[in-house]
Every structure is written in structure tokens, then in C-alpha cells.
Scaffold this active site. Structure first.
Site, PDB file in Angstrom:
ATOM      1  N   GLY A  81      45.749  58.162  70.394  1.00  0.00           N
ATOM      2  CA  GLY A  81      46.400  56.737  70.556  1.00  0.00           C
ATOM      3  C   GLY A  81      45.554  55.802  71.127  1.00  0.00           C
ATOM      4  O   GLY A  81      44.215  56.192  71.616  1.00  0.00           O
ATOM      5  N   CYS A  82      45.747  54.346  71.161  1.00  0.00           N
ATOM      6  CA  CYS A  82      44.766  53.434  71.351  1.00  0.00           C
ATOM      7  C   CYS A  82      44.585  53.142  72.990  1.00  0.00           C
ATOM      8  O   CYS A  82      43.358  53.265  73.477  1.00  0.00           O
ATOM      9  CB  CYS A  82      45.331  52.192  70.827  1.00  0.00           C
ATOM     10  SG  CYS A  82      47.045  51.432  71.300  1.00  0.00           S
ATOM     11  N   PHE A  83      45.592  53.294  73.724  1.00  0.00           N
ATOM     12  CA  PHE A  83      45.642  53.474  75.123  1.00  0.00           C
ATOM     13  C   PHE A  83      44.544  54.615  75.725  1.00  0.00           C
ATOM     14  O   PHE A  83      43.716  54.376  76.387  1.00  0.00           O
ATOM     15  CB  PHE A  83      46.784  53.618  75.921  1.00  0.00           C
ATOM     16  CG  PHE A  83      47.343  51.997  76.085  1.00  0.00           C
ATOM     17  CD1 PHE A  83      46.804  50.909  76.418  1.00  0.00           C
ATOM     18  CD2 PHE A  83      48.816  51.787  75.465  1.00  0.00           C
ATOM     19  CE1 PHE A  83      47.399  49.895  76.590  1.00  0.00           C
ATOM     20  CE2 PHE A  83      49.526  50.685  75.428  1.00  0.00           C
ATOM     21  CZ  PHE A  83      48.743  49.551  75.969  1.00  0.00           C
ATOM     22  N   GLU A 139      42.518  56.317  74.050  1.00  0.00           N
ATOM     23  CA  GLU A 139      41.152  56.061  73.474  1.00  0.00           C
ATOM     24  C   GLU A 139      40.146  55.267  74.520  1.00  0.00           C
ATOM     25  O   GLU A 139      39.359  55.575  74.685  1.00  0.00           O
ATOM     26  CB  GLU A 139      41.214  55.502  71.963  1.00  0.00           C
ATOM     27  CG  GLU A 139      39.545  55.171  71.280  1.00  0.00           C
ATOM     28  CD  GLU A 139      39.314  56.188  70.309  1.00  0.00           C
ATOM     29  OE1 GLU A 139      38.012  56.282  70.288  1.00  0.00           O
ATOM     30  OE2 GLU A 139      40.354  56.703  69.725  1.00  0.00           O
ATOM     31  N   ALA A 140      40.874  54.220  74.797  1.00  0.00           N
ATOM     32  CA  ALA A 140      39.888  53.345  75.695  1.00  0.00           C
ATOM     33  C   ALA A 140      39.727  53.892  77.088  1.00  0.00           C
ATOM     34  O   ALA A 140      38.732  53.978  77.761  1.00  0.00           O
ATOM     35  CB  ALA A 140      40.693  51.692  75.807  1.00  0.00           C
TER      36      ALA A 140
END
Length: 326
Positions: A146-148, A150-151
Site C-alpha cells: 500500500g502507498c502509506f 511504502e513511505a
């Protein structure tokens, strides 16, 4: 050339991934599918990507053993298709959330469905090359992060064995909500506004905790930009307070063999990485001692979705992981 199919190519992530595959020097774009927009050219649905191919109705019979398929369906809708593709001998990158969590007992509470193939959860490799590069290269099934997560993970993994009391304050552009419009992302609600949402209930929390190996407090916010994601991560250090230069060197050493992660000296903004597959990470020591703050920015549709998926496909196909990406 390796043939790569994109299921769900009419959505924001799928359309960008189809374009990345279409211009890739070593891949042939196979079927690009959509359930509601079948028959249209992709350029009609997503004109910014200039892919002239027509979207087709999903058909696993069009995919051959040895091909690679990316499944860009919403969560709870991808698992059945992934299962069919795997059983046909196709290697899969699941861009949905349906294979990210290893514990099948979490799916009913987090995603609202009983997972139909717990055996595939055991097999799926979490698609973060900065941690699992070799396993991704050999995998049949890769679960794109997921994008959150990942960061957040790129910000915290270099310190995973030396931190506690983790708090993550993250902000994402409205494209992270996907193509289907909702009241929350309506222009009149999102513009000139910053809104926290799903406080203590966001489905990415267990994904972050699984990979970080400890509990976190995670609060996402919607900000009025198209694309981009900033995660500001706070943590207590458990092994003493390093000099800022030593902390930065720890991050630089951790990521020296990972071409898409840049360790920077000043807190970065989203614009630095928009429309790229890069992440920028900035670790800072609290001058009062005992804590760190780490900033990480990615493009939520790039390194947070389509770009990361292509990076994983590159590894699975034995290609340089940077090929076709910027």
C-alpha cells in the site's frame, strides 16, 4: 519479450501501469482489461497516458503460462482472479491489498472478507524491493505494498531494531482514493482543506505493523493535491542518541544499493518525487535527545502503486529493476 497483462487497467493505477509496460523496452503489453469500460481505447479513459490499445473484458484464457499479470482490482475483488491466474502457471503482481497480510484471520476485520486462499498468503512475497529484492525475483506471487506503508516503511526500516513508540502522521493526494468518486474527494470537500480520516481504523495500519514488527499509531490525512504522499514518522530511540551525521550515514548505507531511495538532508516536499518512482527520505535527530523524526515522500501512484508494480515485474522477469522507470 515477456508478455505482461494488466487486469483493471481503467483505474488510476492500472492505466499508469499499462502505459509503463507499453513503453518498456523488454516487455510486450498483453491484455489490458476493464469491467465497465471494455471496448474503449485506454486513451479515451485515461488520455494522459496515450495508450491506444482497447480495453477488453477480463479473460484468464488470454494469459499463458510464463506470462506475468498485474491485478489492479479493489481489495476483496482481486483474490479470486489471482487464484485463477496462479493455477494457470502465471506469475502475478497483486496491486490490491488481497495478499499483503500474512495472517488470514485479519482479513474479515480489516478488509471485510474471508480470504479464499490462505495458502497463497503463505506464499506471497511482500513487494518491497528495498527489503525483499531476491525473494521477489523468484516469486510466483508478489503483493504490492500500500502507498502509506511504502513511505512509512522506507522511513523506518533502517531503524527497525532500535525504535519504539512509533507515531506516523501521513498525508496523501486525492488520487490515492482511486477513480470512483466519493463525497470525501468531491472537489468542494477536498479543495482548500486538510482532513484526517479513519483515525485508529485505517486498513494500512496492520500492514505497517506486520513489516515493522511492532505496534504503531498511524493517522492519514487527505490533502488537496492530485498525487503525492508525505509520511512524517516519529519514534523513540532505544539504543542511544546518534549524532545527526551518523544517523544520516546509517540511512545512506542502508539504501546504497537501492536506486530509487534518495537520502536527503532537508525535509522533502511531495513535488520532489511527483510522477517518478523515487522516494526521498530525511532522518533527523531531536536535539533534545532520545527521539528521531523521519520524513519520506513518494508519488502515491508511482512508487506507491504503478511504478512499484513495474519495479517488481522487472525483478520477476530478470530485468534491471530500474528499466522503464524514472
Amino acid at each position: 519479450m515477456t508478455r505482461v497483462h494488466v487486469f483493471g487497467a481503467a483505474g488510476f493505477t492500472g492505466a499508469q501501469l499499462a502505459e509503463l509496460v507499453d513503453r518498456h523496452p523488454a516487455f510486450e503489453l498483453g491484455a489490458i482489461t476493464a469491467r465497465g469500460d471494455a471496448g474503449k481505447r485506454l486513451v479515451e479513459v485515461a488520455p494522459e497516458y496515450r495508450v491506444e490499445r482497447r480495453l477488453e473484458a477480463p479473460d484468464v484464457e488470454a494469459v499463458d503460462e510464463g506470462d506475468i499479470a498485474a491485478v489492479c482490482y479493489p481489495h476483496a475483488e482481486a483474490a479470486a482472479l489471482v487464484s485463477e491466474l496462479i493455477d494457470r502457471g502465471v506469475r502475478v503482481v497483486d496491486v490490491s491489498a488481497d495478499h499483503r497480510l500474512r495472517d488470514p484471520a485479519l482479513y474479515p476485520a480489516v478488509y471485510g472478507f474471508e480470504h479464499p486462499r490462505p495458502d497463497l498468503l503463505d506464499e506471497a512475497v511482500y513487494g518491497l524491493p528495498e527489503r525483499y529484492r531476491d525473494r521477489i525475483a523468484a516469486a510466483r506471487l508478489v503483493a504490492n505494498p500500500g502507498c502509506f506503508p511504502e513511505a512509512s516503511l522506507l522511513a523506518l526500516l533502517p531503524l527497525a531494531d532500535a525504535i519504539a513508540e512509533v507515531v506516523i502522521d501521513a498525508k496523501s493526494g486525492v488520487s490515492g482514493a482511486g477513480r470512483t468518486p466519493t463525497e470525501t474527494v468531491h472537489y468542494s470537500r477536498a479543495a482548500d482543506n486538510v482532513s484526517p480520516y479513519k483515525v485508529y481504523a485505517h486498513r494500512h495500519t496492520p500492514e505497517i505493523e506486520q513489516e515493522l514488527g511492532q505496534p504503531v499509531t498511524f493517522t492519514p490525512h487527505l490533502v488537496p493535491v492530485d498525487r503525492g504522499l508525505l509520511a512524517t514518522c516519529y519514534a523513540r530511540l532505544t539504543d542511544g542518541t546518534p549524532h545527526p551525521d551518523d544517523l544520516r550515514e546509517r540511512f545512506a548505507s542502508h539504501y546504497e544499493d537501492h536506486p530509487f531511495v534518495e537520502v536527503v538532508e532537508a525535509p522533502p516536499g511531495m513535488r520532489a518525487v511527483q510522477r517518478t518512482n523515487y522516494a526521498q527520505v530525511c532522518p533527523m535527530v531531536d536535539p533534545r535527545g532520545g527521539r528521531v523524526t523521519v520524513f519520506a515522500v513518494i508519488d502515491n501512484l508511482g512508487k506507491g502503486a504503478a511504478g512499484q508494480a513495474l519495479q517488481n515485474v522487472n525483478l520477476m522477469a530478470g530485468r534491471p529493476e530500474t528499466e522503464g522507470l524514472r
